[in-house]
Design an enzyme around this catalytic site. Structure first.
Site, PDB file in Angstrom:
ATOM      1  N   MET A  45      69.949 116.169  15.680  1.00  0.00           N
ATOM      2  CA  MET A  45      68.555 115.927  15.306  1.00  0.00           C
ATOM      3  C   MET A  45      68.410 115.796  13.790  1.00  0.00           C
ATOM      4  O   MET A  45      67.593 116.486  13.183  1.00  0.00           O
ATOM      5  CB  MET A  45      67.680 117.076  15.836  1.00  0.00           C
ATOM      6  CG  MET A  45      67.431 117.000  17.326  1.00  0.00           C
ATOM      7  SD  MET A  45      66.313 115.621  17.726  1.00  0.00           S
ATOM      8  CE  MET A  45      66.129 115.869  19.503  1.00  0.00           C
ATOM      9  N   HIS A  55      68.498 117.503   8.306  1.00  0.00           N
ATOM     10  CA  HIS A  55      68.033 117.882   9.640  1.00  0.00           C
ATOM     11  C   HIS A  55      66.522 117.707   9.756  1.00  0.00           C
ATOM     12  O   HIS A  55      65.789 117.963   8.809  1.00  0.00           O
ATOM     13  CB  HIS A  55      68.407 119.335   9.942  1.00  0.00           C
ATOM     14  CG  HIS A  55      68.424 119.611  11.409  1.00  0.00           C
ATOM     15  ND1 HIS A  55      67.361 120.137  12.081  1.00  0.00           N
ATOM     16  CD2 HIS A  55      69.384 119.383  12.335  1.00  0.00           C
ATOM     17  CE1 HIS A  55      67.664 120.249  13.375  1.00  0.00           C
ATOM     18  NE2 HIS A  55      68.894 119.799  13.550  1.00  0.00           N
ATOM     19  N   HIS A  56      66.091 117.284  10.922  1.00  0.00           N
ATOM     20  CA  HIS A  56      64.676 116.996  11.128  1.00  0.00           C
ATOM     21  C   HIS A  56      63.814 118.258  11.080  1.00  0.00           C
ATOM     22  O   HIS A  56      62.597 118.179  10.912  1.00  0.00           O
ATOM     23  CB  HIS A  56      64.495 116.262  12.460  1.00  0.00           C
ATOM     24  CG  HIS A  56      63.295 115.364  12.482  1.00  0.00           C
ATOM     25  ND1 HIS A  56      62.015 115.823  12.242  1.00  0.00           N
ATOM     26  CD2 HIS A  56      63.185 114.036  12.680  1.00  0.00           C
ATOM     27  CE1 HIS A  56      61.174 114.801  12.323  1.00  0.00           C
ATOM     28  NE2 HIS A  56      61.849 113.710  12.576  1.00  0.00           N
ATOM     29  N   SER A  57      64.459 119.430  11.197  1.00  0.00           N
ATOM     30  CA  SER A  57      63.690 120.665  11.043  1.00  0.00           C
ATOM     31  C   SER A  57      63.326 120.897   9.577  1.00  0.00           C
ATOM     32  O   SER A  57      62.440 121.697   9.276  1.00  0.00           O
ATOM     33  CB  SER A  57      64.475 121.861  11.592  1.00  0.00           C
ATOM     34  OG  SER A  57      65.711 121.994  10.919  1.00  0.00           O
ATOM     35  N   ARG A 115      56.275 116.355  16.147  1.00  0.00           N
ATOM     36  CA  ARG A 115      56.062 117.598  15.424  1.00  0.00           C
ATOM     37  C   ARG A 115      54.566 117.841  15.204  1.00  0.00           C
ATOM     38  O   ARG A 115      54.046 118.914  15.503  1.00  0.00           O
ATOM     39  CB  ARG A 115      56.771 117.507  14.075  1.00  0.00           C
ATOM     40  CG  ARG A 115      56.481 118.651  13.123  1.00  0.00           C
ATOM     41  CD  ARG A 115      56.688 118.219  11.686  1.00  0.00           C
ATOM     42  NE  ARG A 115      58.044 117.800  11.417  1.00  0.00           N
ATOM     43  CZ  ARG A 115      58.976 118.600  10.878  1.00  0.00           C
ATOM     44  NH1 ARG A 115      58.687 119.851  10.579  1.00  0.00           N
ATOM     45  NH2 ARG A 115      60.175 118.157  10.641  1.00  0.00           N
TER      46      ARG A 115
END
Lengths: 465, 465
Positions: free
Chosen positions: A21, A138-140, A200
């Site tokens: 991700m 990272h997409h977080s 998100r």
């Protein structure tokens, strides 16, 4: 430690070795006059000297193994910059082909969760003397739009600027605020949208939005009879809508905005319409070659700007629509027209909605995306759409990093179960830069799409002269 | 599909992003006379043309996502050799240091489970004109000893041999059987042992062995009072015995067997003793520098040959012992003596056991290793030993691959939770080749061990002249 909202942690939870991700980007630079063969090493050394790290790029999951759940961020006091900033080289003859092979491999591996989840590759050995930088994050930490925004902030319109800024550098945000006024405004109207980021956004609003959903469906009831309007889950099964493996292929190409603009004005369409027509034409040719073109047209989930005159709050001005790609039509003019009508119909639907209803509608459109990490979901349901084609705003002027001229900036997004290919387009001054990421196992010969995109643009140019 | 025994699947089940379960190896080659700058590319092309794949290297887990469990192998009809065989380059100046940085990164990433789980990197750009080949293969396919055996089978003592064999090639096994006679015999006595492979062997015998365990403990009861004998779980806590992250560091070095042999004969010890004394001396210096040397000596789990005169069945002739490394002793002579006595005591214990009891005893010694993937095990128990130092037999003569001379063959083994560093030594004609793999996060400055190993050998040479 700081609390990690579920809108961050969902990207850690949904991640597996089959779908990392992270979002990535590939930049190409021409070294400044007088730069020697050590230029790439100098870039590496400058970046590795940027020890002062911002909160965002200096945090890691507090429990990287995930036994206790991903609920906290923890700050990392000392970055191992030799790990994060990597110096690489292409084998001879150092063509773009060798570069794409490397990027494909880099984009397919997982980030280490025991440190801030980002990596940079500084690449030398291109036959033409340029250097490349591949970044992944990272997409977080950030979504694709923000990632490119941070990247742009490290650069300057001034070729003499020798600040050598790094994306993770403390204080880079101040630069953003300083540059915010007119620039943010200008880019606000140009599809500042990232579909995974929208998941998100929607995740953060769940209760409110779910309450709105029936209301918004009622509102759109009247327009659903419009035959140009594409509802989700009307897409045919294709080779793109299958469970995926962990390996990736990445290809990219620049297309002149002037060429696209010429077609746009003659066809009385939008840039977005022409881009979708290029994709539709290319996908038709690609699938025909493979003997895998369905009778029914492919559809794409596409972000669109819905900003109204005088509405300065751009945060509610984007929505996710589903558009036809006209792959059932052999004629490029018919295809462009079908796309134009489909996008217009979807915009009309969105235009009658309130900002919150737009969000709800977008949520319904991309619901399939949010569910794709659920085991078995992909194998047993129809695809909500065939692929995501999205757009991230990049620089509006020729840019330089520490004197090196930015020649290209290609996005590399996320493939998911059921969404084995992603096309993301970045703007870069007078170019549109296409970056295509695909599952290596289920989508063969992705590089052919690059040629088919060129052919599709040529066909449109011929049709409109 | 074929059934996957639990002794294979355990390596899939135990694997996580923190501990990839593959073994690797780095080979260095001098190109043949007259080879041009395209030599690496030619090697890539030869390897990519080897489409006929053996059953072992042509199978993948039938359920790569693991929802249904890892119970079946499935054959892959067509290999994507462009994925498995990768062409890479080092950035300038192409020193061994740049090579180790690349190998460290490659060794830390997971293999794709959607295809046969092995990868080869053919590396050009070494400043001295040599090429390197880094290979990695999942432990569910082969253990470290077999991996090196397959690698050796692709090579030849004949520099004119231009067969260009590949490890995965169908029919390579026939070469092994043809070469089996005297060669396998010779190598049989030289520590053909792989500790993780032994976990596999023991896994296959669980019931039988567990029944033996009390018996063997009774047998060894008498010798346990021997103060030279090291039982498991006597090791001090060190920086090596902690939970680990996913990133690795790899360093390697060759040491002349003649130098080691000279010390061995003067000290009346074994090669294995001298190797352990080098490791003990290097670890003492390394930990002293970090201010992290425990008062109590470090211990190592070490494979030893227990083959008796006239016993031709080598499969039962190896055992796992735990030896002191004498890191509490400042004097190299004292250290070598302590190691020699410790190994002799452990061999004496083993010598009184039956083959099955040896296996049980070895199982008790390495039990901690088998349990390390269990969450929380490492944090809440004492380490059974501080690290694994193992030995895999390599070529006994100068070898060539398609005319290129093999200069070095360095093993890269597995780090585990609680075992943050692994030292594996391969024999290669008149060299011992040390390959060290460590968790990048918990073991700093691993490259210093290379110099400390050299210093430790020099100290031994000085002491015994």
């Amino acid at each position: 430690m700081s609390y990690m909202p579920v809108t961050d942690s969902m990207f850690l939870i949904a991640e597996s070795r089959e779908h990392p991700m992270h979002v990535g980007g590939l930049q190409l630079f021409t070294p400044p006059e007088g730069a020697g063969p050590d230029f790439a090493r100098e870039v590496v050394e400058i970046l590795r000297s940027r020890h002062e790290v911002s909160d965002r790029f200096g945090r890691r999951p507090a429990d990287p193994v995930g036994i206790m759940g991903n609920t906290w961020w923890t700050p990392v006091t000392e970055l191992d910059l030799e790990y994060h900033v990597r110096h690489s080289a292409l084998p001879q003859p150092g063509r773009i082909r060798e570069l794409f092979q490397q990027v494909s491999l880099w984009h397919g591996t997982l980030l280490d969760r025991h440190r801030p989840m980002w990596e940079i590759q500084v690449v030398e050995g291109l036959g033409d003397g340029r250097i490349a930088i591949y970044s992944k994050v990272h997409h977080s930490l950030v979504d694709g739009v923000s990632a490119l925004r941070y990247m742009t902030l490290t650069m300057s319109e001034d070729p003499q600027d020798r600040e050598g800024r790094a994306v993770w550098q403390k204080g880079l945000g101040r630069r953003r605020r300083a540059a915010a006024g007119p620039k943010a405004d200008r880019s606000g109207g140009r599809l500042p949208f990232d579909p995974v980021g929208t998941v998100r956004q929607i995740g953060g609003l769940t209760g409110e939005v779910l309450g709105m959903l029936p209301a918004s469906l009622k509102v759109v009831g009247n327009v659903l009879r419009d035959h140009d309007y594409m509802a989700p889950f009307q897409a045919p099964d294709t080779i793109f809508n299958v469970p995926i493996g962990g390996a990736r292929r990445f290809v990219a190409q620049s297309y002149s905005l002037d060429r696209i603009d010429a077609v746009r004005s003659k066809a009385d369409a939008t840039v977005n319409d022409v881009v979708l027509a290029m994709c539709g034409g290319a996908l038709r040719a690609y699938l025909l070659e493979l003997g895998a073109l369905p009778d029914k047209t492919l559809t794409a989930m596409v972000p669109v700007s819905l900003r109204k005159e005088g509405d300065l709050d751009s945060s509610n001005s984007v929505g996710a629509i589903i558009a036809t790609l006209g792959t059932d039509l052999a004629d490029p003019v018919d295809r462009l027209e079908a796309i134009h009508n489909s996008v217009r119909a979807a915009r009309r639907v969105m235009g009658e909605l309130s900002p919150l209803q737009i969000l709800a509608m977008s949520a319904a459109n991309i619901a399939g995306l949010a569910l794709s990490p659920v085991p078995g979901f992909v194998s047993h349901t129809k695809p909500p759409f065939n692929l995501v084609i999205s757009n991230v705003p990049g620089p509006r002027a020729p840019m330089f990093w520490n004197g090196a001229r930015l020649d290209g900036i290609y996005p590399a997004s996320i493939a998911l179960d059921g969404q084995a290919m992603n096309i993301t387009i970045s703007t870069n001054y007078r170019n549109l830069e296409f970056g295509i990421v695909a599952c290596r196992q289920s989508v063969p010969h992705v590089q052919r799409l690059i040629h088919h995109l060129e052919d599709a643009l040529t066909d449109l140019e011929k049709a409109f002269t």
